[in-house]
Write an enzyme that holds these catalytic residues in place. Structure first.
Site, short mmCIF file in Angstrom:
data_model
loop_
_atom_site.label_atom_id
_atom_site.label_comp_id
_atom_site.label_asym_id
_atom_site.label_seq_id
_atom_site.Cartn_x
_atom_site.Cartn_y
_atom_site.Cartn_z
N GLU A 1 21.79 20.25 96.45
CA GLU A 1 21.77 22.21 96.14
C GLU A 1 21.30 22.84 97.79
OE1 GLU A 1 19.40 22.93 94.15
OE2 GLU A 1 20.45 23.13 91.92
N TRP B 298 21.58 20.22 83.41
CA TRP B 298 22.09 18.76 83.13
C TRP B 298 21.44 17.73 83.65
CZ3 TRP B 298 24.14 15.72 87.83
CH2 TRP B 298 23.37 15.52 88.01
N ASP B 299 19.96 17.86 83.53
CA ASP B 299 19.06 16.47 83.76
C ASP B 299 19.06 15.99 82.50
OD1 ASP B 299 18.07 19.54 85.66
OD2 ASP B 299 16.87 18.50 85.73
N LYS C 26 19.91 16.78 99.68
CA LYS C 26 18.47 17.53 98.70
C LYS C 26 18.42 16.13 98.24
CE LYS C 26 16.91 20.78 95.67
NZ LYS C 26 17.17 21.93 94.84
N GLN C 27 19.41 15.65 97.28
CA GLN C 27 19.69 14.64 96.27
C GLN C 27 20.83 13.73 96.26
OE1 GLN C 27 19.25 18.85 93.69
NE2 GLN C 27 19.61 17.01 91.47
C1 BGC Z 1 17.55 20.65 91.14
C2 BGC Z 1 18.72 20.30 89.80
C3 BGC Z 1 17.97 20.46 89.30
C4 BGC Z 1 16.44 21.87 88.96
C5 BGC Z 1 16.02 20.91 87.57
C6 BGC Z 1 17.08 21.42 91.27
O1 BGC Z 1 15.85 21.49 92.18
O2 BGC Z 1 18.22 20.23 92.54
O3 BGC Z 1 19.99 19.38 90.30
O4 BGC Z 1 18.90 20.35 88.45
O5 BGC Z 1 16.26 20.69 89.81
O6 BGC Z 1 15.29 19.94 86.92
#
Ligand code: BGC
Length: 770
Positions: free
Chosen positions: A488, A357-358, A601-602
């Site tokens: 996550e 999804w990035d 985490k984000q």
């Molecule tokens: C992130 C995801 C991301 C993936 C690839 C993961 O660490 O939590 O949001 O899509 O990395 O960059």
């Protein structure tokens, strides 16, 4: 955090030989040209710690999933970008002793990535165990002028002896992916040809039948004069080489120029690969190293003209943003709509080089502004072409009637993630794909995209949301259960605020888009409705009901949007209270402990407030920002950039700057202690956004581009460029004034500090700010 990279505006510099950082440096100094990528491995043999990595865009392997207990719904395979033939290799022997930096004394070691011209240079002095001392300079690039070509110039100067130097330039296709699930090798040899002075191997993948032809030619020069020396041919399974021994005297400069080609069956007929490789390589050989390098450097200069960001007064920040722009442009050039941008690009094996999804959530805006609409459109078309597979993906999970769930991780549209528990439930990705359509059209004005492609994707996604929600009798509202949000560090939660919000946003946008298409092209609309067997009365009624009755968790006391239901039941702690020795927590805490904690985490709620900023008043954004940011550990590279943008919007420029610096130097300073696995390419686009959208305050609304620039106190001034509707704008910001220059001939509608202007081609606006 590990800051061994020297600060410089255009160069990335490593001084001194640090075998312990070698894998990290191999990532940081990686080269790519959109079609292939190469970690910064040494040309000569190296027995120390290293991840040898040569990758070719679009060439992947469906590696059978490995799990303990199989569950229905697991993807069959995890796609891996393939570690392909090593074409950079040149073994060197000094009077029969192999040169291996792990085995000799190394002095004066420097590794430099020249971002302006796009090449890597390494110099060192080595004292071998036989006492012989040599000075080496190795320079290489992967041409962006001809993306099938790479070239190396490798020079050896004996410092204290007369003797013999043996070079073995080779191609080694006997390669293994470090992350192979069953430790298999993925390549078979089809054929090879070895002559004196040139060699070729054609290999094919064990599954999917991708064919590659890798070829090499070389030439020797001594003190600048071309020399011809007889070579010995060496052939082994999946390996071809020439061995050449050259007599040299102390102080003589012996140079081998190695030219390489990689052509693949994704771009050429399989039966013609060898022929194509030979003709391309002959062309490159004829031009020679310096001419090829000049063509390549000129092409970089063109790229920089439209995508550079200049920052003065802060070298660390300047270096970082250029590094990020450089790496993005090395990874994806937008010419091939079959390709996409893997989270690590071509710089490592983690994340398999697949699309996440990035792309939509972070990278698309970078290409929209720096490369014009065609490139961004290619990124959208990539998903459009995967729509059928997205419907199949949803069917595999029990959905029906055209509901589409785009994969969290993919190469060809099929879901192929490796971490079921986390990624499987991140259905929010569907929202990012819908939002990207909106974002593209808002930015470019290309509403025709909606008619030709976009609406069909939106209907598929909305059908998914329509089936994924369920009606809670207890709440008398719709809920979305069992999801993982962007954060996550929480799995299988109920009513993730972001997911619920983006789902109803998508439904609303789809309904609006249907109205639009029906109005402007009723024939196309009718055809689409028939093709999709869309029940206008029933399906729209259900969608409207969901929009009106969705449940969004909110904290009663503070009014904060709850990341998910029950978030406030967690023990509330702040990231600054975590023992620094335990950071990053994902490398120190059990998964169980992480899931139980309140740590984020984000950006999650914040991601929603960032995307849908026009919907929320400043006070709401502020309240949520100052609640969530202190609880966020930013252990995804995708996190600090979003918080930085929101902080800038709240005029907390100091906070925004701190987060920006962290985001932009994440790899150069190895904040999360993992750069050895590869660079965080997709988050680099987020960093670009931190400047342009964050500090620059860029927005697009009502066919106008808005800027509201601020400047961190650490900077004297900065400037960036954006393409918008056929014009190219350069925005320069200092403490004293803001200047917008229209570098194109076309006029543009723009709003600067809330005041509207029509800026004609080649004109500028200057506004005093202090
Ligand atoms: C992130 C995801 C991301 C993936 C690839 C993961 O660490 O939590 O949001 O899509 O990395 O960059």
């Amino acid at each position: 955090m590990n800051s061994y990279i020297k600060h410089h505006e255009w160069l990335i510099i490593e001084e001194g030989f640090h075998p312990e950082y070698n894998r990290a440096s191999e990532s940081i100094f990686a080269l790519g040209n959109g079609r292939m990528g190469q970690r910064a491995n040494f040309e000569e043999r190296y027995t120390g710690d290293s991840l040898q990595g040569s990758y070719i865009a679009g060439i992947y392997y469906p590696d059978k999933t490995r799990v303990g207990w199989w569950k229905i719904g697991y993807p069959e395979y995890f796609a891996k970008v393939l570690n392909a033939a090593n074409w950079i290799g040149i073994d060197v022997e000094i009077d029969k002793e192999p040169l291996d930096l792990a085995e000799c004394e190394v002095e004066d070691f420097n590794r430099i990535l020249n971002m302006k011209e796009g090449y890597l240079e390494r110099t060192f002095v080595a004292r071998l165990t036989n006492g012989k001392v040599i000075r080496v300079r190795a320079k290489r690039f992967l041409s962006i002028a001809d993306p099938d070509i790479g070239a190396i110039q490798y020079s050896v100067v004996p410092q204290n002896f007369n003797g013999e130097i043996t070079f073995t330039p080779y191609i080694d296709a006997d390669i293994r992916n470090e992350d192979a699930n069953y430790n298999e090798k993925f390549w078979d040899e089809v054929c090879k040809e070895t002559h004196k002075g040139e060699a070729y191997i054609v290999t094919k993948t064990k599954k999917l039948d991708f064919f590659i032809c890798t070829g090499m030619m070389y030439a020797f020069h001594k003190n600048g004069e071309k020399i011809n020396i007889n070579a010995v041919i060496i052939e082994k399974k999946k390996y071809t080489a020439n061995k050449i021994t050259v007599p040299v005297k102390k102080g003589e400069d012996l140079v081998i120029n190695k030219y390489a080609v990689n052509v693949s069956s994704t771009n050429y007929e399989k039966s013609q690969l060898l022929k194509e490789a030979k003709s391309k390589l002959a062309g490159a050989f004829l031009k020679g190293f310096e001419t090829l390098l000049k063509e390549h450097a000129d092409a970089w200069s063109e790229k920089w003209k439209e995508s550079d960001i200049e920052i003065s007064g802060d070298v660390a920040a300047q270096q970082a943003i250029r590094f990020n722009i450089f790496q993005l442009n090395q990874t994806y050039t937008g010419e091939d709509e079959r390709l996409n941008i893997g989270p690590k690009g071509f710089t490592g094996e983690k994340y398999g080089g697949s699309t996440y999804w990035d792309t939509e959530a972070f990278v698309l805006p970078f290409y929209l502004s720096t490369a014009g609409p065609k490139v961004a459109k290619n990124l959208l078309l990539y998903r459009y072409r995967h729509l059928k597979k997205a419907i199949e993906n949803a069917e595999k999970l029990g959905f029906s009637d055209g509901a589409a769930l785009f994969p969290m991780v993919t190469m060809n549209g099929e879901e192929c993630h490796n971490e079921w528990e986390i990624t499987f439930e991140e259905i929010h990705r569907n929202g990012a794909i819908a939002f990207a359509i909106f974002n593209y059209i808002r930015y470019t004005g290309d509403k025709k995209y909606l008619i030709d492609y976009g609406l069909e994707v939106l209907i598929g996604i909305s059908r998914f949301w329509g089936q994924r929600v369920n009606y809670s009798q207890v709440k008398n509202q719709y809920v979305i259960l069992g999801v993982t949000g962007p954060n996550e560090y929480e799995n299988n939660v109920d009513n993730n605020w972001y997911t619920n919000t983006i789902s109803t946003w998508t439904l609303t946008y789809t309904i609006e888009s249907m109205d639009y298409v029906k109005r402007v092209d009723s024939e196309k609309f009718k055809q689409l409705i028939e093709k999709l067997a869309f029940n206008v009365t029933e399906e729209l009624k259900k969608w409207k009901d969901i929009i009106d009755n969705m449940y969004y968790p909110v904290d009663g006391e503070t009014g904060i949007f709850l990341q998910q239901e029950g978030y406030m039941d967690k023990e509330q702690q702040l990231a600054e209270d975590i023992n620094p020795g335990e950071r990053p927590i994902n490398q120190n805490w059990s998964w169980d402990r992480i899931l139980r904690s309140c740590f984020i985490k984000q950006a999650d709620v914040m991601h929603g407030l960032h995307l849908l900023e026009d919907r929320y008043d400043e006070e709401t954004i502020r309240k949520n920002f100052y609640f969530y940011e202190p609880r966020t550990v930013h252990e995804s590279s995708l996190s600090p950039c979003i918080y930085s943008i929101v902080a800038a919007k709240l005029c907390d420029i100091q906070k925004s700057y701190e987060l920006y610096l962290r985001a932009s130097r994440l790899d150069l300073d190895d904040y999360n202690n993992e750069v050895s696995e590869g660079l965080h390419i997709t988050s680099m686009a987020g960093t670009w956004l931190s400047i342009v959208k964050g500090f620059g305050g860029m927005q697009v609304r009502d066919n106008k581009i808005y800027f509201k620039p601020q400047i961190p106190e650490q900077w004297k001034n900065y400037s960036f460029m954006v393409h918008f509707r056929g014009s190219l704008l350069k925005v320069s910001v200092s403490n004293l004034e803001v200047n917008v220059f229209n570098l194109s001939d076309q006029s543009v509608a723009l709003v600067l500090f809330n005041k509207e202007y029509k800026l004609r081609g080649n004109e500028e606006i200057r506004i005093k700010v202090n």
